[in-house]
Design a protein around this motif. Structure first.
Motif, PDB file in Angstrom:
ATOM      1  N   PHE A  83       0.747  -1.115  -0.094  1.00 33.08           N
ATOM      2  CA  PHE A  83       0.003   0.195   0.074  1.00 33.08           C
ATOM      3  C   PHE A  83       0.996   1.363  -0.022  1.00 33.08           C
ATOM      4  CE2 PHE A  83      -3.360  -3.023   1.904  1.00 33.08           C
ATOM      5  CZ  PHE A  83      -4.429  -2.641   0.870  1.00 33.08           C
ATOM      6  N   SER A  86       2.231   1.522  -3.485  1.00 36.81           N
ATOM      7  CA  SER A  86       0.919   1.887  -4.389  1.00 36.81           C
ATOM      8  C   SER A  86       0.406   3.408  -4.355  1.00 36.81           C
ATOM      9  CB  SER A  86      -0.127   0.997  -4.328  1.00 36.81           C
ATOM     10  OG  SER A  86       0.526  -0.473  -4.604  1.00 36.81           O
ATOM     11  N   ALA A  87       0.588   3.862  -2.974  1.00 37.39           N
ATOM     12  CA  ALA A  87       0.085   5.423  -2.605  1.00 37.39           C
ATOM     13  C   ALA A  87       0.916   6.275  -3.180  1.00 37.39           C
ATOM     14  CB  ALA A  87      -0.410   5.434  -1.210  1.00 37.39           C
ATOM     15  N   TYR A 163      -3.953   5.835  -0.788  1.00 32.84           N
ATOM     16  CA  TYR A 163      -4.212   5.356  -2.157  1.00 32.84           C
ATOM     17  C   TYR A 163      -5.448   5.440  -2.722  1.00 32.84           C
ATOM     18  CZ  TYR A 163      -3.546   1.680  -5.798  1.00 32.84           C
ATOM     19  OH  TYR A 163      -3.369   1.086  -7.249  1.00 32.84           O
ATOM     20  N   SER A 167      -7.324   7.184  -6.470  1.00 31.35           N
ATOM     21  CA  SER A 167      -7.649   6.013  -7.386  1.00 31.35           C
ATOM     22  C   SER A 167      -8.993   6.540  -8.170  1.00 31.35           C
ATOM     23  CB  SER A 167      -8.011   4.778  -6.651  1.00 31.35           C
ATOM     24  OG  SER A 167      -6.271   4.405  -5.986  1.00 31.35           O
TER      25      SER A 167
END
Length: 525
Positions: A83, A86-87, A163, A167
């Motif tokens: 995470f 990904s963030a 994240y 998105s």
């Protein structure tokens, strides 16, 4: 049994992630999730090893238990890093933060190892539910493990929410659900820490608190898994909607494609398929068929546009309002007459340039007009065809069968086994006799009865003296002569054929690889 299934599922997910890593090796988030799955999958055989050590009095050293907890903590550690990466982009700041997260992990693993070493040998393979937590080594072992899991779960939830903020809506819903699940698991871990402290101090807690801890852990885990799967499920739902829309449009565009394919058969792209079932249900293959049909129609309209210009087609008016002009241009092309100009006009142009959906909408409007001219309903063309065939079959059966005659055709009913179901399909068709041989013809090979006959290789002609016949697909001069004989006897013009009805054999010969001509040979018995 459930543990074995979960371990197998984690292993399969790991193989899929490793395949993704092999294709995109520079994606740190993929590396992190692969490591997470690897350690989570490894925790199951280590758990089995720890239970085996409990049953063996010769092995009472607690090493399997320490390894199991270290592997579990590593799994959650890499989940948190997934995470984290990904963030935010994988810059130096993110990598430094990832390395800083190693410090609490290492401290927890070392602290648990020391706690196990301080525990008496005969008590090292303990269980949380039955052990004496007033023993300092045991209490500190569970306190450190639970505390680190609370920390790593809270961090993972924070990064997941960060994240989610960056998105799209579909992924954001799933990430927020997963973050809530991680938060509930962290709350369960906090209760476990509290239990350790209370038991270490000699206190007691109601059984409801223990049950609440397990319930929260299960609820948080389920919510986390649901959140992780949610984007994939929503994506699949969206994909199925597009699949249904493309499949429906593909079928609706059939009348327009057929009339254009009849005059420009060489525009048809390769249609060889390995699996008819996969061609019908695979979203990727349905999408490919859909776009191929749109492209073939557009190619045909471009080639037909000079003929349309000759008959006064106006690009400023909707194409579906000029259906008469469209039919006259097709007739002109069928008769083999050249256009007076080579310049193209824009046909069925969408109101918004670059909008693919509006482009297809214009083609669908034109298709519906053509379908109405042919007697088809827009959405039930196959049903309309079956109804017309049923009427024709009744008419043929109500009359005495006409005798065969040289260079003439007679109407017959063929009984053909379906290529998928094996059920008998009755088809009204013209059987042409030439040089003592009998033939059935079709302008292309995509018709259902043609495909059924290709698969079956034989047919039965109702009310013939010798009904069973072998069906042999022929091409070249034999097929061209059979088609010419049939069209000459038919008399009226058919727009389905890619050449005029009075075309010579030499012109028909060039199309026999795409048309369908079967020689019907009587089978003995």
């Amino acid at each position: 049994m459930l543990e074995e299934l979960v371990a197998a599922a984690l292993s399969l997910a790991l193989l899929w992630c490793l395949h993704r890593v092999w294709r995109t090796p520079r994606d740190p988030a993929l590396w992190m999730v692969s490591a997470c799955l690897a350690f989570m999958a490894l925790s199951y055989p280590l758990g089995w090893l720890a239970r085996a050590a409990e049953a063996d009095p010769a092995v009472q050293h607690g090493i399997p238990k320490v390894l199991l907890n270290a592997v579990i903590m590593l799994g959650y550690f890499f989940l948190m890093l997934f995470f984290l990466f990904s963030a935010a982009p994988a810059g130096k700041g993110v990598r430094h933060q990832a390395w800083r997260e190693v410090i609490p992990l290492a401290a927890a693993v070392i602290a648990q190892t020391v706690s196990m070493a301080l525990t008496p040998d005969q008590l090292r393979d303990h269980k949380f539910s039955t052990t004496d937590l007033q023993i300092p080594g045991i209490a500190s072992f569970y306190f450190v493990g639970a505390s680190y899991l609370v920390y790593v779960l809270v961090q993972a939830a924070r990064f997941a929410l960060r994240y989610a903020a960056e998105s799209n809506r579909r992924v954001r819903i799933g990430l927020r659900m997963a973050a809530v699940g991680l938060g509930i698991r962290a709350l369960s871990g906090s209760l476990r820490v509290l239990l350790v402290v209370v038991f270490w101090l000699g206190g007691t807690v109601p059984d409801a608190v223990r049950e609440m801890t397990a319930t929260l852990a299960a609820l948080g885990g389920g919510l986390f898994v649901t959140g992780v799967l949610c984007p994939a499920v929503l994506l699949r739902v969206a994909t199925m909607r597009v699949w249904w829309r493309h499949r429906r449009a593909y079928r609706e565009l059939r009348p327009l494609w057929e009339v254009l394919n009849s005059v420009y058969p060489k525009d048809a792209l390769d249609r060889r398929t390995r699996s008819l079932w996969r061609e019908r249900v695979s979203p990727r293959r349905v999408r490919r068929h859909y776009w191929r049909r749109v492209i073939e129609i557009r190619d045909g309209l471009v080639q037909l546009s000079p003929h349309l210009a000759d008959f006064g087609y106006s690009p400023s008016r909707p194409a579906d309002q000029q259906i008469t002009t469209f039919q006259r241009a097709l007739q002109h092309r069928h008769e083999g007459l050249p256009a007076t100009t080579s310049s193209a006009v824009l046909v069925a142009a969408p109101p918004q340039v670059g909008n693919v959906e509006s482009d297809v909408a214009e083609l669908l409007a034109l298709t519906r007009k053509i379908a109405m001219q042919r007697g088809d309903t827009p959405h039930r063309q196959d049903t309309g065809l079956r109804a017309r065939n049923a009427v024709m079959i009744d008419r043929i059966r109500a009359q005495d069968p006409a005798p065969y005659a040289e260079r003439r055709y007679v109407l017959r009913i063929l009984a053909i086994n379906g290529r998928k179901t094996g059920e008998i399909r009755s088809v009204p068709i013209a059987v042409t006799q030439l040089d003592g041989q009998r033939y059935v013809c079709a302008p292309h090979r995509q018709r259902d009865w043609v495909r059924n006959l290709l698969a079956a290789g034989q047919t039965q002609i109702e009310r013939d003296t010798h009904p069973m016949h072998r069906a042999v697909l022929v091409e070249g001069d034999e097929a061209a002569r059979a088609i010419q004989t049939y069209l000459h006897d038919l008399g009226n013009h058919s727009m389905m054929w890619p050449f005029p009805p009075n075309a010579p054999v030499s012109e028909i010969l060039a199309h026999t690889s795409t048309t369908a001509v079967f020689r019907l040979e009587p089978k003995p018995g």
